[in-house]
Design a protein around this motif. Structure first.
Motif, mmCIF file in Angstrom:
data_model
loop_
_atom_site.group_PDB
_atom_site.id
_atom_site.type_symbol
_atom_site.label_atom_id
_atom_site.label_comp_id
_atom_site.label_asym_id
_atom_site.label_seq_id
_atom_site.Cartn_x
_atom_site.Cartn_y
_atom_site.Cartn_z
ATOM 1 N N LEU A 185 -9.556 6.675 6.834
ATOM 2 C CA LEU A 185 -10.024 6.721 5.451
ATOM 3 C C LEU A 185 -9.177 7.677 4.619
ATOM 4 O O LEU A 185 -8.847 7.387 3.462
ATOM 5 N N LEU A 186 -8.817 8.805 5.209
ATOM 6 C CA LEU A 186 -7.940 9.748 4.507
ATOM 7 C C LEU A 186 -6.553 9.142 4.291
ATOM 8 O O LEU A 186 -5.936 9.343 3.234
ATOM 9 N N ALA A 187 -6.065 8.400 5.277
ATOM 10 C CA ALA A 187 -4.761 7.747 5.142
ATOM 11 C C ALA A 187 -4.791 6.709 4.019
ATOM 12 O O ALA A 187 -3.828 6.583 3.248
ATOM 13 N N MET A 188 -5.904 5.963 3.917
ATOM 14 C CA MET A 188 -6.031 4.989 2.832
ATOM 15 C C MET A 188 -6.048 5.690 1.478
ATOM 16 O O MET A 188 -5.468 5.215 0.507
ATOM 17 N N ASN A 189 -6.708 6.830 1.424
ATOM 18 C CA ASN A 189 -6.765 7.594 0.184
ATOM 19 C C ASN A 189 -5.378 8.063 -0.244
ATOM 20 O O ASN A 189 -5.046 8.071 -1.431
ATOM 21 N N ARG A 190 -4.559 8.440 0.737
ATOM 22 C CA ARG A 190 -3.185 8.850 0.416
ATOM 23 C C ARG A 190 -2.329 7.650 0.029
ATOM 24 O O ARG A 190 -1.501 7.731 -0.892
ATOM 25 N N HIS A 191 -2.508 6.548 0.728
ATOM 26 C CA HIS A 191 -1.686 5.359 0.484
ATOM 27 C C HIS A 191 -2.027 4.699 -0.849
ATOM 28 O O HIS A 191 -1.150 4.140 -1.516
ATOM 29 N N PHE A 192 -3.310 4.761 -1.225
ATOM 30 C CA PHE A 192 -3.769 4.190 -2.504
ATOM 31 C C PHE A 192 -4.365 5.324 -3.338
ATOM 32 O O PHE A 192 -5.592 5.461 -3.434
ATOM 33 N N PRO A 193 -3.532 6.162 -3.957
ATOM 34 C CA PRO A 193 -4.028 7.387 -4.607
ATOM 35 C C PRO A 193 -4.965 7.152 -5.784
ATOM 36 O O PRO A 193 -5.706 8.058 -6.160
ATOM 37 N N ASP A 194 -4.952 5.961 -6.376
ATOM 38 C CA ASP A 194 -5.860 5.682 -7.503
ATOM 39 C C ASP A 194 -7.184 5.072 -7.049
ATOM 40 O O ASP A 194 -8.103 4.907 -7.851
#
Length: 272
Positions: A185-194
């Motif tokens: 979930l943190l990786a997704m947050n970094r990959h899709f910052p918006d």
């Protein structure tokens, strides 16, 4: 709309029939962050998620995504906005008759005219993001619970939504597998910052690990909305008990005796 969508909730009241589950829920789930909706079992966390998704109609209040009150949007406009929401359901909600690859591209295959080769490429792309590229042709019943949840996450983000909604993503997982889900979930947050990520949970280890923002619901009311650091500093008696896992009850009576006739009958049965 701006590139990132805040979710603003004002005085939301919702339930089923005449039964009120949520009453005056208010708070902001900021764009580009991970917000965790926290609370005890049955407090209304999943009901709030259903309101955001649009699966249920509220009794009152406002629910604003970006600059649109989704509760007052015409059905067609809401359906268009709903395409920008990805959902990870509690059990992964994979279809048993489809392979993992077919499951994760379901949002694309149902709505877009793409070749099988293009769909396959997209399936492998998102499966690689969650560490499951080697299981594309496996069926859900051939996978562990943690793998099914990761596949559910892959399906939720395959269309690169502006909002990712996750219902209890670590429930039923062992601590190591739960930590891996948090990392994803943190990786997704970094990959899709918006992307605005909303996670329903009661897993405190996960909250401290992933949350930028926390909303706490108690008995259908929002009693806190802020950062994890602000939550830790709260002196609210309920929040202090909740965070320390302290009960406010004396416990159930464990001294009740079995009825004599039931005891005698049970003894005879156990004796064979």
């Amino acid at each position: 709309m701006a590139s990132g969508w805040d979710i603003t909730i004002r005085g939301l009241k919702a339930g089923y029939g005449d039964h009120v589950v949520l009453d005056t829920v208010t708070g902001v789930l900021p764009a580009g962050s991970v917000s965790v909706i926290l609370g005890g079992s049955g407090c209304g966390k999943s009901t709030l998620l259903r309101q955001i998704i649009g699966l249920s109609k509220p009794m009152a209040g406002e629910l604003i995504v970006g600059d649109r009150d989704i509760l007052r949007l015409p059905r067609r406009e809401f359906s268009r906005l709903r395409r920008n929401m990805g959902v990870l359901f509690q059990d992964g909600a994979l279809l048993g008759a489809l392979t993992l690859a077919e499951n994760v591209v379901l949002p694309l295959s149902e709505h877009l005219s793409l070749t099988r080769a293009a769909l396959r490429r997209e399936a492998l792309r998102v499966l690689e993001m969650v560490g499951l590229e080697g299981f594309a042709d496996f069926y859900p019943n051939e996978l562990s619970g943690g793998m099914r949840k990761r596949a559910g996450l892959a399906r939720a983000i395959v269309a690169e939504p502006k909002i990712l909604l996750c219902d209890e993503p670590t429930s039923g997982l062992d601590p190591i597998t739960a930590a891996r889900m948090d990392d994803l979930l943190l990786a997704m947050n970094r990959h899709f910052p918006d992307m605005t990520t909303v996670v329903v949970s009661h897993d405190m280890a996960s909250v401290w690990r992933i949350a930028d923002n926390v909303m706490v619901i108690r008995e259908g009311r929002s009693i806190f909305c802020g950062t994890p650091e602000e939550l830790k500093r709260s002196e609210d008696p309920y929040l202090v008990r909740f965070l320390s896992r302290e009960s406010d009850e004396d416990g159930a009576d464990v001294h009740a005796e079995m009825a004599p006739e039931v005891r005698a009958s049970l003894d005879r049965w156990l004796a064979g």
